[in-house]
Write a protein that holds these residues in place. Sequence first.
Motif, PDB file in Angstrom:
ATOM      1  N   LEU A   1     -26.326   7.711  46.715  1.00  0.00           N
ATOM      2  CA  LEU A   1     -25.187   8.490  46.251  1.00  0.00           C
ATOM      3  C   LEU A   1     -25.505   9.003  44.848  1.00  0.00           C
ATOM      4  O   LEU A   1     -26.380   8.473  44.168  1.00  0.00           O
ATOM      5  N   TYR A   2     -24.760  10.018  44.404  1.00  0.00           N
ATOM      6  CA  TYR A   2     -25.101  10.701  43.156  1.00  0.00           C
ATOM      7  C   TYR A   2     -24.016  10.506  42.105  1.00  0.00           C
ATOM      8  O   TYR A   2     -22.827  10.728  42.364  1.00  0.00           O
ATOM      9  N   PHE A   3     -24.453  10.074  40.909  1.00  0.00           N
ATOM     10  CA  PHE A   3     -23.507   9.772  39.844  1.00  0.00           C
ATOM     11  C   PHE A   3     -22.631  10.970  39.511  1.00  0.00           C
ATOM     12  O   PHE A   3     -21.456  10.816  39.188  1.00  0.00           O
ATOM     13  N   ASN A   4     -23.191  12.178  39.568  1.00  0.00           N
ATOM     14  CA  ASN A   4     -22.407  13.379  39.250  1.00  0.00           C
ATOM     15  C   ASN A   4     -21.176  13.482  40.130  1.00  0.00           C
ATOM     16  O   ASN A   4     -20.060  13.737  39.662  1.00  0.00           O
ATOM     17  N   ASP A   5     -21.367  13.282  41.454  1.00  0.00           N
ATOM     18  CA  ASP A   5     -20.256  13.376  42.390  1.00  0.00           C
ATOM     19  C   ASP A   5     -19.305  12.186  42.242  1.00  0.00           C
ATOM     20  O   ASP A   5     -18.080  12.345  42.301  1.00  0.00           O
ATOM     21  N   LEU A   6     -19.876  11.000  42.062  1.00  0.00           N
ATOM     22  CA  LEU A   6     -19.054   9.793  41.935  1.00  0.00           C
ATOM     23  C   LEU A   6     -18.172   9.856  40.695  1.00  0.00           C
ATOM     24  O   LEU A   6     -16.991   9.501  40.736  1.00  0.00           O
TER      25      LEU A   6
ATOM     26  N   LYS B   1     -11.207   6.253  34.807  1.00  0.00           N
ATOM     27  CA  LYS B   1     -10.669   7.568  34.494  1.00  0.00           C
ATOM     28  C   LYS B   1     -10.822   7.909  33.017  1.00  0.00           C
ATOM     29  O   LYS B   1     -10.741   9.070  32.619  1.00  0.00           O
ATOM     30  N   GLU B   2     -11.021   6.874  32.187  1.00  0.00           N
ATOM     31  CA  GLU B   2     -11.141   7.087  30.749  1.00  0.00           C
ATOM     32  C   GLU B   2     -12.594   7.049  30.274  1.00  0.00           C
ATOM     33  O   GLU B   2     -12.878   7.259  29.093  1.00  0.00           O
ATOM     34  N   MET B   3     -13.525   6.788  31.171  1.00  0.00           N
ATOM     35  CA  MET B   3     -14.934   6.645  30.799  1.00  0.00           C
ATOM     36  C   MET B   3     -15.625   8.000  30.650  1.00  0.00           C
ATOM     37  O   MET B   3     -15.302   8.959  31.357  1.00  0.00           O
ATOM     38  N   SER B   4     -16.604   8.041  29.748  1.00  0.00           N
ATOM     39  CA  SER B   4     -17.515   9.182  29.700  1.00  0.00           C
ATOM     40  C   SER B   4     -18.489   9.026  30.867  1.00  0.00           C
ATOM     41  O   SER B   4     -18.553   7.979  31.509  1.00  0.00           O
ATOM     42  N   PHE B   5     -19.289  10.088  31.120  1.00  0.00           N
ATOM     43  CA  PHE B   5     -20.252  10.002  32.219  1.00  0.00           C
ATOM     44  C   PHE B   5     -21.240   8.859  32.000  1.00  0.00           C
ATOM     45  O   PHE B   5     -21.532   8.090  32.919  1.00  0.00           O
TER      46      PHE B   5
END
Length: 288
Positions: A59-64, A5-9
């Motif tokens: 799966l897609y990083f954007n959605d994850l 929850k604290e990570m950047s993309f």
Amino acid sequence: MKDVKEMSFEEYRNTCIEEMTAALRPDEELDVCTISKLNRGELEGIRLKKIGSEYGATLYFNDLYKDKVEPWIVMEWLRSANADVKEYIKNPTIDEIAEKAYFRMCNKERNKGMLKNSITLYYPELGDVVLYAVYPAVETKTQTGTIRLTTNQMQDLGVTESIMVELKERMIQNTAKLVEVRPLKEVLEELSGVMYVEESPFIVAKSEKTMASAFVKPIMKQFKKNVFVIPSSTMELLFIYEDETMGRSTEELKQLIKDVNENVVEDDIFLSNNLYLYNAETEKITTV
């Protein structure tokens, strides 16, 4: 390790790749790939596949990242999806394409990148709607996954211009077989299990199997009188006979389409804000 929850993309993406790589089984490999998705442009995905296989669940990083999914859960989701697959069709032949390929529909302006090397069918009268060819490459217990057919694939297969014309005609016929045209009232009753007393003037064309296009002539020719075509989404079209609009003007119908698209239709299945009219006598579609 930092909480997701604290990570950047970028931190999240790299952590997923690192942890999932460490958890790979001897017969598995990961593939970080960029894929053009309908109405969403290019997305970076992570694919789990068997060593030596060209395909696997993605799966897609954007959605994850948006949903803050833990990396170990991503791995389990991918393994579960792969376990559901009955068969991967790697490289279809010309005969297989003729037998199974079909058209989907999408918004031309929102998918320029994806459509650059796609096999397409475009009628100027459809305005911002274009049809593109897909092949059912992945069979699972519950659904059919597809690959988009490209001009590069056709060149590799030695498809000439005349063969391409024949293939597109076969794809049109295949598409028509997948689409069912029924009164909307029947569809709603079937989905909800509730009996609707009031008749609806709307007719729906959709496919239970896939997002097939209903903008092909074999579908439209079922209508024996003029009918308005409402682009409900990439998954279905609505029809209402020109003389059964319940007093609504064409401007009111166009405003209805726009309002529904803005407030109800999810962005990734948006098709068009246009209203179309099919003339049963001339068998032509025009944008109203």
